[in-house]
Design a protein around this motif. Structure first.
Motif, mmCIF file in Angstrom:
data_model
loop_
_atom_site.group_PDB
_atom_site.id
_atom_site.type_symbol
_atom_site.label_atom_id
_atom_site.label_comp_id
_atom_site.label_asym_id
_atom_site.label_seq_id
_atom_site.Cartn_x
_atom_site.Cartn_y
_atom_site.Cartn_z
ATOM 1 N N SER A 170 0.356 -0.839 0.831
ATOM 2 C CA SER A 170 -1.073 -0.987 0.605
ATOM 3 C C SER A 170 -1.320 -2.313 -0.102
ATOM 4 O O SER A 170 -0.702 -2.605 -1.128
ATOM 5 C CB SER A 170 -1.590 0.174 -0.243
ATOM 6 O OG SER A 170 -2.937 -0.012 -0.564
ATOM 7 N N SER A 204 -4.057 0.491 -10.134
ATOM 8 C CA SER A 204 -3.038 1.533 -10.220
ATOM 9 C C SER A 204 -3.270 2.376 -11.465
ATOM 10 O O SER A 204 -3.950 1.958 -12.398
ATOM 11 C CB SER A 204 -1.632 0.922 -10.267
ATOM 12 O OG SER A 204 -1.473 0.113 -11.428
ATOM 13 N N GLY A 233 2.378 10.259 -7.030
ATOM 14 C CA GLY A 233 3.753 10.552 -7.410
ATOM 15 C C GLY A 233 3.982 11.961 -7.887
ATOM 16 O O GLY A 233 5.129 12.365 -8.096
ATOM 17 N N PRO A 276 -1.878 3.294 -6.071
ATOM 18 C CA PRO A 276 -0.754 4.172 -6.408
ATOM 19 C C PRO A 276 -1.016 4.896 -7.726
ATOM 20 O O PRO A 276 -1.369 4.272 -8.725
ATOM 21 C CB PRO A 276 0.425 3.200 -6.527
ATOM 22 C CG PRO A 276 -0.180 1.876 -6.823
ATOM 23 C CD PRO A 276 -1.545 1.869 -6.199
ATOM 24 N N THR A 305 0.862 7.453 -10.356
ATOM 25 C CA THR A 305 2.228 7.867 -10.664
ATOM 26 C C THR A 305 2.342 9.366 -10.926
ATOM 27 O O THR A 305 3.330 9.996 -10.540
ATOM 28 C CB THR A 305 2.758 7.091 -11.881
ATOM 29 O OG1 THR A 305 2.701 5.689 -11.595
ATOM 30 C CG2 THR A 305 4.187 7.471 -12.208
ATOM 31 N N THR A 363 -4.954 5.651 1.877
ATOM 32 C CA THR A 363 -3.833 4.772 1.513
ATOM 33 C C THR A 363 -3.411 5.076 0.071
ATOM 34 O O THR A 363 -3.618 6.159 -0.437
ATOM 35 C CB THR A 363 -4.178 3.283 1.736
ATOM 36 O OG1 THR A 363 -5.221 2.874 0.853
ATOM 37 C CG2 THR A 363 -4.585 3.033 3.176
ATOM 38 N N GLY A 364 -2.778 4.164 -0.591
ATOM 39 C CA GLY A 364 -2.263 4.471 -1.917
ATOM 40 C C GLY A 364 -1.149 5.493 -1.855
ATOM 41 O O GLY A 364 -0.534 5.726 -0.809
ATOM 42 N N SER A 365 -0.878 6.171 -2.985
ATOM 43 C CA SER A 365 0.162 7.195 -3.066
ATOM 44 C C SER A 365 -0.054 8.025 -4.317
ATOM 45 O O SER A 365 -0.746 7.604 -5.246
ATOM 46 C CB SER A 365 1.562 6.551 -3.095
ATOM 47 O OG SER A 365 1.707 5.722 -4.244
ATOM 48 N N THR A 367 4.190 12.999 -3.378
ATOM 49 C CA THR A 367 5.565 13.368 -3.702
ATOM 50 C C THR A 367 5.706 14.844 -4.050
ATOM 51 O O THR A 367 6.757 15.442 -3.811
ATOM 52 C CB THR A 367 6.080 12.505 -4.860
ATOM 53 O OG1 THR A 367 5.999 11.125 -4.486
ATOM 54 C CG2 THR A 367 7.520 12.825 -5.201
ATOM 55 N N THR A 393 -1.583 8.580 3.097
ATOM 56 C CA THR A 393 -1.235 8.710 1.678
ATOM 57 C C THR A 393 -0.023 9.613 1.499
ATOM 58 O O THR A 393 -0.111 10.815 1.792
ATOM 59 C CB THR A 393 -2.414 9.272 0.878
ATOM 60 O OG1 THR A 393 -3.566 8.438 1.044
ATOM 61 C CG2 THR A 393 -2.070 9.366 -0.606
#
Length: 336
Positions: free
Chosen positions: A317, A107, A144, A124, A126, A140-142, A161, A158
């Motif tokens: 994930s 991360s 922010g 992920p 942030t 995948t993941g994200s 935000t 994915t």
């Protein structure tokens, strides 16, 4: 262990060593396998961290690449070269002024910035994700914050935000969500994807089973299939809509072909990307009580939203660690 700082004029290699202060190589590479650096790590050459190495402060390579594996860095990570991070936790920013960044698992607690390409799988992030001149590939993941690239952006499974922008190329989205706007210099292709704001393309736009909360605009042709647009649909070329809903007006520079109805398309306000409403309480591992050494054993991993293991509703994930010993290929994606 070393009670104070470590300063070397050449390469530094340490295994399982604890340094309470800073570690600096003024003219060489640094390789750490296990152990801990209680302060900052600075090198004029490449830096390699592996086997659970912990750096409490910042990590900087002023003249080389960074390779981080199964490790942790508490401060900013900065390189003058490529960065490869595998199953590593970076609690602050991750950046390189000259090279590419590859993140697999682990991360990043703040922003990611590269002059070259960025590839992130199962991680992920942030903060914002920015590539000045390269492509961005997310699996995948994200993310922010916002995603900005000078090249092609490809995002699969994915959620983002913020906004997603390619200043010089196309954008392809598959099974994801963007809470803000999507802007591409070239074409936009979105499949099974939710866009909370506007979608603006400098070329053609193709939406399949997608949702756009705001306006959809293309300088070329626009093709909508099973798609909902909350605002206007505007194209410099033809507009072809099949089983799609458009909440505003339709303006086309070419032919307009509207067929089917919108009863099967999702409502335009139903799929804005938002932060999960609940946190994961724990993961439950279920497997048979008896197993034979060296034989594979089926394991079911359940994401639980509370102590009694009610299923977690959002996509999750999962990175299996260590990377060897599993028949599944990490990262895996599960729902609940």
């Amino acid at each position: 262990s070393v009670a104070g700082d470590v300063l070397g004029g050449g390469a530094i290699t340490a295994t399982g060593t604890s340094v309470n202060g800073n570690l600096t190589s003024s003219a060489g590479a640094v390789t750490l396998a296990g152990g801990k650096v209680g302060g900052n790590l600075l090198a004029q050459g490449a830096v390699t961290l592996k086997l659970g190495t912990v750096v409490t402060g910042t990590l900087t390579s002023q003249a080389g690449a960074l390779t981080l594996t199964d490790s942790s860095v508490g401060g900013d990570v900065q390189a003058y070269g490529a960065i490869t991070s595998t199953n590593t936790t970076v609690k602050a920013n991750l950046g390189t002024s000259t090279g590419a960044i590859t993140v697999v698992g682990g991360s990043v607690g703040a922003a990611v910035h590269a002059e070259g390409a960025i590839t992130s799988t199962g991680a992920p992030i942030t903060g914002n994700l920015t590539s000045n001149s390269g492509a961005i590939t997310l699996t995948t993941g994200s993310v922010g914050g916002n995603v900005l690239a000078g090249g092609v952006i490809t995002a699969t499974d994915t959620p983002v935000t913020g906004n997603l922008t390619s200043s010089g190329a196309a954008i392809t989205l598959v099974r994801g969500s963007v809470s803000g706007d999507v802007n591409a210099f070239a074409a936009i292709t979105a499949t099974d994807t939710c866009i909370g704001g506007d979608a603006v393309s400098g070329a053609a736009t193709t939406f399949t089973r997608a949702t756009v909360g705001g306006n959809a605009q293309a300088f070329g042709a626009m093709t909508l299939t099973g798609t909902s647009v909350g605002g206007n649909a505007t194209a410099g070329g033809a507009i072809t809509a099949t089983d799609s809903c458009i909440g505003g007006v339709i303006v086309a520079g070419g032919a307009k072909t509207i067929t089917g109805d919108c009863t099967s398309s999702p409502p335009h306000n139903a799929c804005k990307a938002v932060a999960p409403t609940a946190q994961i309480d724990h993961f439950a591992f279920s497997y048979a009580g008896a197993a034979l050494t060296c034989n594979p054993q089926p394991i079911t991993i359940t994401a639980c939203s509370n102590a009694s293991c009610s299923l977690y509703a959002d996509p999750v994930s999962v990175v299996l660690s260590p990377s060897s010993g599993w028949t599944a290929t990490p990262p895996a994606v599960i729902n609940g």
